[in-house]
Design a protein around this motif. Structure first.
Motif, PDB file in Angstrom:
ATOM      1  N   ALA A   1       0.834  -1.201   0.000  1.00 58.11           N
ATOM      2  CA  ALA A   1       0.000   0.000   0.000  1.00 58.11           C
ATOM      3  C   ALA A   1       0.867   1.248   0.000  1.00 58.11           C
ATOM      4  CB  ALA A   1      -0.926  -0.006   1.214  1.00 58.11           C
ATOM      5  N   ALA A   2       1.935   1.239   0.778  1.00 54.26           N
ATOM      6  CA  ALA A   2       2.843   2.384   0.824  1.00 54.26           C
ATOM      7  C   ALA A   2       3.553   2.576  -0.509  1.00 54.26           C
ATOM      8  CB  ALA A   2       3.855   2.197   1.956  1.00 54.26           C
ATOM      9  N   ILE A   3       3.965   1.482  -1.129  1.00 50.52           N
ATOM     10  CA  ILE A   3       4.629   1.560  -2.435  1.00 50.52           C
ATOM     11  C   ILE A   3       3.677   2.130  -3.481  1.00 50.52           C
ATOM     12  CG2 ILE A   3       5.549   0.144  -4.324  1.00 50.52           C
ATOM     13  CD1 ILE A   3       6.727  -1.713  -2.113  1.00 50.52           C
ATOM     14  N   ALA A   4       2.415   1.719  -3.423  1.00 51.67           N
ATOM     15  CA  ALA A   4       1.426   2.231  -4.378  1.00 51.67           C
ATOM     16  C   ALA A   4       1.266   3.745  -4.239  1.00 51.67           C
ATOM     17  CB  ALA A   4       0.088   1.537  -4.168  1.00 51.67           C
ATOM     18  N   ILE A   5       1.251   4.242  -3.015  1.00 53.95           N
ATOM     19  CA  ILE A   5       1.158   5.689  -2.799  1.00 53.95           C
ATOM     20  C   ILE A   5       2.383   6.379  -3.374  1.00 53.95           C
ATOM     21  CG2 ILE A   5       1.108   7.516  -1.061  1.00 53.95           C
ATOM     22  CD1 ILE A   5      -0.406   5.576   0.772  1.00 53.95           C
TER      23      ILE A   5
ATOM     24  N   ASP B   1      10.771   6.099   8.815  1.00 50.13           N
ATOM     25  CA  ASP B   1      12.078   5.732   8.268  1.00 50.13           C
ATOM     26  C   ASP B   1      12.167   4.227   8.043  1.00 50.13           C
ATOM     27  OD1 ASP B   1      12.915   8.340   8.243  1.00 50.13           O
ATOM     28  OD2 ASP B   1      14.027   8.217  10.121  1.00 50.13           O
ATOM     29  N   ASP B   2      11.680   3.466   9.000  1.00 43.57           N
ATOM     30  CA  ASP B   2      11.689   2.012   8.863  1.00 43.57           C
ATOM     31  C   ASP B   2      10.759   1.592   7.735  1.00 43.57           C
ATOM     32  OD1 ASP B   2      12.276  -0.704   9.608  1.00 43.57           O
ATOM     33  OD2 ASP B   2      10.315  -0.784  10.575  1.00 43.57           O
ATOM     34  N   LEU B   3       9.628   2.266   7.615  1.00 41.48           N
ATOM     35  CA  LEU B   3       8.690   1.965   6.529  1.00 41.48           C
ATOM     36  C   LEU B   3       9.346   2.148   5.172  1.00 41.48           C
ATOM     37  CD1 LEU B   3       5.860   1.424   5.331  1.00 41.48           C
ATOM     38  CD2 LEU B   3       5.378   3.864   5.660  1.00 41.48           C
ATOM     39  N   VAL B   4      10.026   3.274   4.981  1.00 39.62           N
ATOM     40  CA  VAL B   4      10.664   3.563   3.693  1.00 39.62           C
ATOM     41  C   VAL B   4      11.755   2.532   3.393  1.00 39.62           C
ATOM     42  CG1 VAL B   4      12.074   5.227   2.423  1.00 39.62           C
ATOM     43  CG2 VAL B   4      10.101   6.013   3.756  1.00 39.62           C
ATOM     44  N   THR B   5      12.529   2.180   4.416  1.00 34.96           N
ATOM     45  CA  THR B   5      13.563   1.169   4.226  1.00 34.96           C
ATOM     46  C   THR B   5      12.958  -0.162   3.797  1.00 34.96           C
ATOM     47  OG1 THR B   5      15.037   2.185   5.858  1.00 34.96           O
ATOM     48  CG2 THR B   5      15.398  -0.133   5.364  1.00 34.96           C
TER      49      THR B   5
ATOM     50  N   GLU C   1      11.446  -4.290  -0.255  1.00 29.10           N
ATOM     51  CA  GLU C   1      10.393  -5.017  -0.963  1.00 29.10           C
ATOM     52  C   GLU C   1      10.531  -4.834  -2.473  1.00 29.10           C
ATOM     53  OE1 GLU C   1       6.886  -7.377  -1.304  1.00 29.10           O
ATOM     54  OE2 GLU C   1       8.337  -7.082   0.307  1.00 29.10           O
ATOM     55  N   VAL C   2      10.849  -3.625  -2.902  1.00 34.06           N
ATOM     56  CA  VAL C   2      11.011  -3.352  -4.331  1.00 34.06           C
ATOM     57  C   VAL C   2      12.232  -4.084  -4.883  1.00 34.06           C
ATOM     58  CG1 VAL C   2      11.704  -1.531  -5.934  1.00 34.06           C
ATOM     59  CG2 VAL C   2       9.775  -1.163  -4.395  1.00 34.06           C
ATOM     60  N   PHE C   3      13.339  -4.100  -4.140  1.00 35.80           N
ATOM     61  CA  PHE C   3      14.514  -4.837  -4.601  1.00 35.80           C
ATOM     62  C   PHE C   3      14.202  -6.323  -4.748  1.00 35.80           C
ATOM     63  CE2 PHE C   3      17.084  -1.123  -3.965  1.00 35.80           C
ATOM     64  CZ  PHE C   3      18.221  -1.331  -4.730  1.00 35.80           C
ATOM     65  N   GLY C   4      13.225  -6.805  -3.984  1.00 37.03           N
ATOM     66  CA  GLY C   4      12.825  -8.196  -4.103  1.00 37.03           C
ATOM     67  C   GLY C   4      12.145  -8.519  -5.414  1.00 37.03           C
TER      68      GLY C   4
ATOM     69  N   VAL D   1      18.875  -5.105   5.342  1.00 35.74           N
ATOM     70  CA  VAL D   1      17.644  -5.784   4.932  1.00 35.74           C
ATOM     71  C   VAL D   1      17.993  -6.743   3.792  1.00 35.74           C
ATOM     72  CG1 VAL D   1      15.939  -4.116   5.738  1.00 35.74           C
ATOM     73  CG2 VAL D   1      17.110  -3.718   3.566  1.00 35.74           C
ATOM     74  N   PRO D   2      17.342  -7.895   3.725  1.00 40.65           N
ATOM     75  CA  PRO D   2      17.847  -9.003   2.895  1.00 40.65           C
ATOM     76  C   PRO D   2      17.895  -8.766   1.402  1.00 40.65           C
ATOM     77  CG  PRO D   2      15.674  -9.509   3.821  1.00 40.65           C
ATOM     78  CD  PRO D   2      16.164  -8.278   4.515  1.00 40.65           C
ATOM     79  N   ASN D   3      16.886  -8.150   0.816  1.00 40.04           N
ATOM     80  CA  ASN D   3      16.863  -8.043  -0.642  1.00 40.04           C
ATOM     81  C   ASN D   3      17.918  -7.076  -1.167  1.00 40.04           C
ATOM     82  OD1 ASN D   3      14.733  -9.894  -1.007  1.00 40.04           O
ATOM     83  ND2 ASN D   3      13.232  -8.325  -0.512  1.00 40.04           N
ATOM     84  N   MET D   4      18.104  -5.951  -0.476  1.00 44.20           N
ATOM     85  CA  MET D   4      19.162  -5.027  -0.892  1.00 44.20           C
ATOM     86  C   MET D   4      20.534  -5.635  -0.636  1.00 44.20           C
ATOM     87  SD  MET D   4      17.923  -1.119  -0.140  1.00 44.20           S
ATOM     88  CE  MET D   4      17.207  -1.301   1.485  1.00 44.20           C
ATOM     89  N   MET D   5      20.689  -6.326   0.500  1.00 38.78           N
ATOM     90  CA  MET D   5      21.966  -6.985   0.791  1.00 38.78           C
ATOM     91  C   MET D   5      22.274  -8.059  -0.246  1.00 38.78           C
ATOM     92  SD  MET D   5      21.619  -7.271   4.941  1.00 38.78           S
ATOM     93  CE  MET D   5      23.192  -8.121   5.163  1.00 38.78           C
ATOM     94  N   ALA D   6      21.231  -8.713  -0.760  1.00 37.63           N
ATOM     95  CA  ALA D   6      21.441  -9.753  -1.771  1.00 37.63           C
ATOM     96  C   ALA D   6      22.054  -9.172  -3.043  1.00 37.63           C
ATOM     97  CB  ALA D   6      20.118 -10.450  -2.095  1.00 37.63           C
ATOM     98  N   HIS D   7      21.656  -7.945  -3.415  1.00 35.62           N
ATOM     99  CA  HIS D   7      22.246  -7.297  -4.588  1.00 35.62           C
ATOM    100  C   HIS D   7      23.736  -7.045  -4.361  1.00 35.62           C
ATOM    101  CE1 HIS D   7      19.188  -5.886  -7.652  1.00 35.62           C
ATOM    102  NE2 HIS D   7      18.488  -6.636  -6.823  1.00 35.62           N
ATOM    103  N   THR D   8      24.066  -6.538  -3.186  1.00 33.52           N
ATOM    104  CA  THR D   8      25.475  -6.261  -2.886  1.00 33.52           C
ATOM    105  C   THR D   8      26.290  -7.550  -2.849  1.00 33.52           C
ATOM    106  OG1 THR D   8      24.813  -4.341  -1.574  1.00 33.52           O
ATOM    107  CG2 THR D   8      27.048  -5.160  -1.256  1.00 33.52           C
ATOM    108  N   GLU D   9      25.746  -8.574  -2.207  1.00 33.08           N
ATOM    109  CA  GLU D   9      26.437  -9.866  -2.129  1.00 33.08           C
ATOM    110  C   GLU D   9      26.648 -10.445  -3.526  1.00 33.08           C
ATOM    111  OE1 GLU D   9      28.116 -13.211  -0.028  1.00 33.08           O
ATOM    112  OE2 GLU D   9      27.568 -11.187   0.630  1.00 33.08           O
TER     113      GLU D   9
END
Length: 245
Positions: free
Chosen positions: A38-42, A75-79, A84-87, A132-140
């Protein structure tokens, strides 16, 4: 032109957006994914500044306090939104052969994410990286792509950050153009047309003979700018790799 390369985002005010549900009308149990989507849609429609806990609660038809079971604060919401988007991006294992092809692949995937979610570059910090896992996965994934090149780990992590910085820098310009169109109601084509007389006077003065020969659309082709910047960056990185061979 920029307007021909990116999906246009429509400005929607809270008063004209989807009619809020009555509190408690969210029939399924409110989950973290519901909140993030819902937040991403906004943010996708109205920009990151439109996202707030109160606005999100209204759109979900719940009390604001119920959101804090899933996110600590904005701040936590945005992170979590960014993660979620990187996923959405599926990185292949092991990916194409060769470090350059791998870096091209991950850069293009991040570029497409930024094109779909114009707010994304603003949500990622270089100095305070989110664990957070999805962003860390890109770096890894990038670090693995550079494994075996006999480069120091410091160099490899800097390459990962530089690659994302290249994507984010051009993507920020893309987002700024859309915001300008929304705020002024003037498209880039319209703005260029309005500036044409002044531009012709300046370029016809003879002071800038080389600039006068550049096609108007070159500077505004952000997709072309991204591709050029990526290619030249990787050319330079290849020189560094060869020096360590």
């Amino acid at each position: 032109m920029v307007s021909s390369h990116i999906r246009r985002r429509h400005s929607v005010s809270p008063a004209t957006s989807q009619r809020p549900r009555q509190a408690g009308a969210f029939r399924q149990p409110l989950g973290r994914i519901h909140v993030l989507r819902a937040a991403i849609a906004i943010a996708d429609v109205e920009g990151l500044d439109a996202v707030s806990m109160r606005r999100l609660a209204v759109d979900l038809g719940v009390g604001p306090m119920s959101l804090y079971r899933h996110v600590a604060n904005k701040d936590d919401l945005v992170t979590q939104m960014a993660d979620e988007v990187f996923g959405e991006s599926e990185l292949p294992d092991p990916g194409p052969p060769g470090w350059r092809a791998k870096l091209e692949l991950v850069a293009h995937q991040q570029w497409e994410l930024c094109r779909r979610h114009l707010w994304l570059p603003r949500a990622v910090s270089f100095t305070r990286p989110a664990l957070v896992p999805n962003m860390m996965a890109h770096t890894e994934w990038i670090l693995r792509a550079l494994d075996g090149l006999e480069l120091p780990l410091t160099t490899r992590i800097r390459e990962a950050l530089t690659l994302h910085g290249l994507v984010a820098t051009v993507a920020l310009s893309m987002a700024a153009e859309i915001e300008s169109e929304q705020e002024t109601g003037v498209t880039l084509d319209g703005w260029l047309l309005a500036q044409q007389k002044r531009a012709n006077q300046t370029l016809d003065s003879g002071r800038f003979p080389l600039l006068a020969t550049i096609p108007t659309e070159t500077a505004s082709d952000l997709n072309g700018l991204f591709e050029y910047g990526l290619a030249r960056h990787l050319d330079g990185f290849a020189t560094l790799v060869e020096g360590h061979a």
